[in-house]
Design a protein around this motif. Sequence first.
Motif, PDB file in Angstrom:
ATOM      1  N   THR A 120      11.127   1.121  38.995  1.00 13.96           N
ATOM      2  CA  THR A 120       9.780   0.584  38.816  1.00 13.96           C
ATOM      3  C   THR A 120       9.032   0.540  40.142  1.00 13.96           C
ATOM      4  OG1 THR A 120      10.476  -0.737  36.916  1.00 13.96           O
ATOM      5  CG2 THR A 120       8.440  -1.392  38.007  1.00 13.96           C
ATOM      6  N   ALA A 121       9.738   0.253  41.228  1.00 11.93           N
ATOM      7  CA  ALA A 121       9.103   0.248  42.551  1.00 11.93           C
ATOM      8  C   ALA A 121       8.607   1.638  42.929  1.00 11.93           C
ATOM      9  CB  ALA A 121      10.090  -0.264  43.599  1.00 11.93           C
ATOM     10  N   GLN A 122       9.358   2.676  42.557  1.00 11.33           N
ATOM     11  CA  GLN A 122       8.890   4.036  42.835  1.00 11.33           C
ATOM     12  C   GLN A 122       7.663   4.372  41.995  1.00 11.33           C
ATOM     13  OE1 GLN A 122      11.581   7.273  43.458  1.00 11.33           O
ATOM     14  NE2 GLN A 122      13.362   5.948  43.761  1.00 11.33           N
ATOM     15  N   LEU A 123       7.617   3.902  40.764  1.00  9.73           N
ATOM     16  CA  LEU A 123       6.420   4.080  39.952  1.00  9.73           C
ATOM     17  C   LEU A 123       5.230   3.381  40.608  1.00  9.73           C
ATOM     18  CD1 LEU A 123       7.998   3.335  36.444  1.00  9.73           C
ATOM     19  CD2 LEU A 123       7.300   5.577  37.252  1.00  9.73           C
ATOM     20  N   ARG A 124       5.433   2.178  41.066  1.00  8.60           N
ATOM     21  CA  ARG A 124       4.339   1.392  41.645  1.00  8.60           C
ATOM     22  C   ARG A 124       3.895   1.926  42.992  1.00  8.60           C
ATOM     23  NH1 ARG A 124       6.637  -4.655  40.030  1.00  8.60           N
ATOM     24  NH2 ARG A 124       5.897  -4.591  37.857  1.00  8.60           N
ATOM     25  N   TYR A 125       4.775   2.652  43.681  1.00 11.32           N
ATOM     26  CA  TYR A 125       4.375   3.213  44.974  1.00 11.32           C
ATOM     27  C   TYR A 125       3.243   4.226  44.808  1.00 11.32           C
ATOM     28  CZ  TYR A 125       4.565   5.132  49.663  1.00 11.32           C
ATOM     29  OH  TYR A 125       4.224   5.535  50.933  1.00 11.32           O
ATOM     30  N   SER A 126       3.045   4.741  43.602  1.00 14.91           N
ATOM     31  CA  SER A 126       1.916   5.639  43.337  1.00 14.91           C
ATOM     32  C   SER A 126       0.585   4.977  43.698  1.00 14.91           C
ATOM     33  CB  SER A 126       1.896   6.053  41.865  1.00 14.91           C
ATOM     34  OG  SER A 126       3.103   6.687  41.486  1.00 14.91           O
ATOM     35  N   ARG A 127       0.545   3.632  43.681  1.00 20.66           N
ATOM     36  CA  ARG A 127      -0.686   2.915  44.025  1.00 20.66           C
ATOM     37  C   ARG A 127      -0.892   2.810  45.524  1.00 20.66           C
ATOM     38  NH1 ARG A 127       0.363  -2.313  40.160  1.00 20.66           N
ATOM     39  NH2 ARG A 127       1.950  -2.594  41.771  1.00 20.66           N
ATOM     40  N   HIS A 128       0.164   3.117  46.299  1.00 18.88           N
ATOM     41  CA  HIS A 128       0.091   2.954  47.748  1.00 18.88           C
ATOM     42  C   HIS A 128      -0.091   4.268  48.490  1.00 18.88           C
ATOM     43  CE1 HIS A 128       1.474  -1.290  47.564  1.00 18.88           C
ATOM     44  NE2 HIS A 128       2.215  -0.856  46.552  1.00 18.88           N
ATOM     45  N   SER A 129       0.264   5.377  47.876  1.00 14.25           N
ATOM     46  CA  SER A 129       0.235   6.673  48.547  1.00 14.25           C
ATOM     47  C   SER A 129      -0.610   7.659  47.743  1.00 14.25           C
ATOM     48  CB  SER A 129       1.650   7.236  48.704  1.00 14.25           C
ATOM     49  OG  SER A 129       1.619   8.556  49.229  1.00 14.25           O
ATOM     50  N   PRO A 130      -1.576   8.332  48.397  1.00 13.19           N
ATOM     51  CA  PRO A 130      -2.411   9.293  47.661  1.00 13.19           C
ATOM     52  C   PRO A 130      -1.679  10.547  47.225  1.00 13.19           C
ATOM     53  CG  PRO A 130      -2.920   9.350  50.011  1.00 13.19           C
ATOM     54  CD  PRO A 130      -1.991   8.193  49.801  1.00 13.19           C
ATOM     55  N   ARG A 131      -0.486  10.788  47.772  1.00 10.50           N
ATOM     56  CA  ARG A 131       0.209  12.014  47.377  1.00 10.50           C
ATOM     57  C   ARG A 131       1.455  11.774  46.530  1.00 10.50           C
ATOM     58  NH1 ARG A 131       3.080  14.633  52.688  1.00 10.50           N
ATOM     59  NH2 ARG A 131       3.888  12.736  53.650  1.00 10.50           N
ATOM     60  N   TRP A 132       1.807  10.543  46.281  1.00 13.54           N
ATOM     61  CA  TRP A 132       2.988  10.205  45.467  1.00 13.54           C
ATOM     62  C   TRP A 132       2.532   9.914  44.048  1.00 13.54           C
ATOM     63  CZ3 TRP A 132       8.218   9.865  46.847  1.00 13.54           C
ATOM     64  CH2 TRP A 132       9.067   9.178  45.967  1.00 13.54           C
ATOM     65  N   HIS A 133       2.879  10.784  43.106  1.00  9.72           N
ATOM     66  CA  HIS A 133       2.438  10.641  41.719  1.00  9.72           C
ATOM     67  C   HIS A 133       3.672  10.485  40.817  1.00  9.72           C
ATOM     68  CE1 HIS A 133      -1.730  11.886  42.667  1.00  9.72           C
ATOM     69  NE2 HIS A 133      -1.129  12.603  43.603  1.00  9.72           N
ATOM     70  N   PHE A 134       3.821   9.284  40.297  1.00  4.99           N
ATOM     71  CA  PHE A 134       4.962   8.968  39.431  1.00  4.99           C
ATOM     72  C   PHE A 134       4.439   7.999  38.372  1.00  4.99           C
ATOM     73  CE2 PHE A 134       9.809   7.782  39.784  1.00  4.99           C
ATOM     74  CZ  PHE A 134       9.990   8.213  38.488  1.00  4.99           C
ATOM     75  N   PRO A 135       3.703   8.522  37.377  1.00  2.00           N
ATOM     76  CA  PRO A 135       2.967   7.658  36.445  1.00  2.00           C
ATOM     77  C   PRO A 135       3.830   6.945  35.417  1.00  2.00           C
ATOM     78  CG  PRO A 135       2.703   9.958  35.820  1.00  2.00           C
ATOM     79  CD  PRO A 135       3.437   9.955  37.129  1.00  2.00           C
ATOM     80  N   HIS A 136       5.026   7.494  35.139  1.00  6.84           N
ATOM     81  CA  HIS A 136       5.861   6.989  34.051  1.00  6.84           C
ATOM     82  C   HIS A 136       7.223   7.651  34.239  1.00  6.84           C
ATOM     83  CE1 HIS A 136       7.255   6.575  29.795  1.00  6.84           C
ATOM     84  NE2 HIS A 136       6.479   5.509  29.793  1.00  6.84           N
ATOM     85  N   PRO A 137       8.306   7.092  33.685  1.00  6.54           N
ATOM     86  CA  PRO A 137       9.600   7.770  33.828  1.00  6.54           C
ATOM     87  C   PRO A 137       9.593   9.208  33.311  1.00  6.54           C
ATOM     88  CG  PRO A 137       9.932   5.513  33.125  1.00  6.54           C
ATOM     89  CD  PRO A 137       8.452   5.748  33.103  1.00  6.54           C
ATOM     90  N   TYR A 138       8.720   9.522  32.334  1.00  8.25           N
ATOM     91  CA  TYR A 138       8.584  10.908  31.873  1.00  8.25           C
ATOM     92  C   TYR A 138       7.120  11.157  31.554  1.00  8.25           C
ATOM     93  CZ  TYR A 138       9.331   8.305  27.473  1.00  8.25           C
ATOM     94  OH  TYR A 138       9.287   7.379  26.464  1.00  8.25           O
ATOM     95  N   TYR A 139       6.663  12.406  31.785  1.00 12.62           N
ATOM     96  CA  TYR A 139       5.239  12.712  31.625  1.00 12.62           C
ATOM     97  C   TYR A 139       5.040  14.219  31.590  1.00 12.62           C
ATOM     98  CZ  TYR A 139       5.713  13.070  36.749  1.00 12.62           C
ATOM     99  OH  TYR A 139       6.122  13.397  38.026  1.00 12.62           O
ATOM    100  N   THR A 140       3.804  14.638  31.286  1.00 20.83           N
ATOM    101  CA  THR A 140       3.456  16.046  31.138  1.00 20.83           C
ATOM    102  C   THR A 140       2.427  16.453  32.180  1.00 20.83           C
ATOM    103  OG1 THR A 140       3.824  16.011  28.742  1.00 20.83           O
ATOM    104  CG2 THR A 140       2.438  17.771  29.594  1.00 20.83           C
TER     105      THR A 140
END
Length: 327
Positions: A120-140
């Motif tokens: 969950t912390a890796q998912l939330r890091y998407s809010r801190h970094s403009p290049r880290w995109h991890f919106p959900h455990p799985y996605y398209t």
Amino acid sequence: MSPQSLLCLTALALVTSVTSGGDPGGALTFLALGDWGGVPDPPFVTPRQVATAATMGQVASERGGDFVLALGDNFYYEGVRDEWDPRFQDTFERVFVSPGLRGVPWYVMAGNHDHAGNVTAQLRYSRHSPRWHFPHPYYTLRLHIPGSNSSARLLVLDTVLLCGHSDDFGLGDIPEGPRDAVAAGAHLAWLRAQLEAAAGDSFVLVAGHYPVWSVAKHGPTPCLLRLLRPLLRRHRVTAYLCGHDHNLQYLEEGGVGYILSGAGNFMEDSRPHERSVPPGSLRFFFGSPASPGGFAHLRLEPGAVTVTFLEATGRVLHRVTLPPRHP
């Protein structure tokens, strides 16, 4: 809300469009890197990770790089604690700093070592970094190939959620089943729906951390052979990308290409599962302990996907061209 309604909303929310940044050759390109996650003690990186990061930047500049697909095991050995964990800086932000990687988005999945910590912390890091995109455990990811009507789709899976955890250190250690059977079932239902929706796409790529086929230490993943392999074949998926084993491999079976890119941090050359894969399916293997690492580069054009395996020296190790599903 019913599970079916929730699944439908989830599928709609987790589709991201990716457009080429203007490749002069009219292609969409990306780099696939697995098992790249440094070490938990100072300096928090390995020489292979540093060398691989530098060459990725050069290759992105020379061959194109619209994004990076991170194939899991992003932080060895027990993931991160929270979204402010310094490992994000020490093992990611301060390492992948080549000019060719500036502004390039990373699309991330979790591996078994990430699940040993706080995903969950890796998912939330998407809010801190403009290049880290991890919106959900799985996605398209919907991939738009420039200058054409060809469409492509990349389905990013969480194979630990599907199959269970593996400690990664025992020979033949395999996941023994999902921790949450309901969540695993929802994930599988989402995957089936996405593959059905991809019927008109010229190329369909699926990516997860665990391999379907591998000749190396971990070998094939029984859970994925049972759940995923039939879907890949039935829907004529172009290729499946993964990591987990610490080398580079390419296999073909049943019309599906299998791209293993797990050489971002460690290298292992043993092949104890050579007889565990279909005869003749292994087309390429590289795991030299003397090597400074490696990764895969994919180029999507209307007429083909070109997969190039590169060493961190910049040397091309292997190349294969995969045709569209609708010639």
